[in-house]
Design an enzyme around this catalytic site. Sequence first.
Site, mmCIF file in Angstrom:
data_model
loop_
_atom_site.group_PDB
_atom_site.id
_atom_site.type_symbol
_atom_site.label_atom_id
_atom_site.label_comp_id
_atom_site.label_asym_id
_atom_site.label_seq_id
_atom_site.Cartn_x
_atom_site.Cartn_y
_atom_site.Cartn_z
ATOM 1 C CB ALA A 29 3.049 -9.964 0.488
ATOM 2 C CG ASN A 30 1.636 -5.541 3.614
ATOM 3 O OD1 ASN A 30 2.519 -5.423 4.452
ATOM 4 N ND2 ASN A 30 0.476 -6.142 3.880
ATOM 5 N NE ARG A 31 7.492 -1.576 -1.168
ATOM 6 C CZ ARG A 31 8.335 -2.251 -1.949
ATOM 7 N NH1 ARG A 31 9.266 -3.021 -1.405
ATOM 8 N NH2 ARG A 31 8.258 -2.134 -3.254
#
Length: 222
Positions: A29-31
Amino acid sequence: DGGKPLAGRHLLVTSGPTHEPIDPVRYLANRSSGKQGHAIAAAAAAAGARVTLVSGPVTLPDPPGVTVVRIETAREMLAAVEAALPADIAVFAAAVADWRPATLTDEKIKKGPEGPPPLALTENPDILATIARRTADRPPLVVGFAAETTDVIAHARAKIARKGCDLIVANDVSAASGVMGGDRNTVHLIGRDGSLETWPTLAKDAVARRLVARLAEMTATP
Ligand code: C5P
């Protein structure tokens, strides 16, 4: 109608990160928080548009008056976007994972004496480029985002040509900027003709309102 400049229009927005499964319990995932994309959906609904928001996993409430389609992966996001067409305006604010694990195992990968498993990645579809380059049902106004940590404007100019979109909203997401997950954003609008406009640092919902007003101007019928 000054109060509802997008009345009668369908606006499609992508927002949030995507989650790309590794096994049944793990993902890449990412932020991205989804704050900017959700704020754009809310502002467009307030401007009278019919809004479809295709969102990855976020902790935000659904914006009022918006049809929300929840997805997890990039491939699901592309399918949901295609299913939501036609649209008058499409804004691609999601932070789509560029890669996904090449293989998805049905069972949880076990820790063992052979050490960490290899993690082979494969490219995800580029949703913005796919939609911007469609011949059938291409939304008349396609807007991309460019989140960069260096050379924000130069990268955005290259991106607009590469992706085939009409407008890029570029922002600096370096750690020092506090944009990722934060409430404020400093954006640059880059047009197909190379035009550049830098907006002051604003709350993400103010950026959204101003962007929606601009999109309404760009698609206004005289
Ligand atoms: O290439 P890059 O990821 O920097 O491009 C960002 C823009 O492209 C954003 O508008 C993002 O929503 C969109 N994008 C997409 N699908 C991808 C990657 C990016 O729609 N797989």
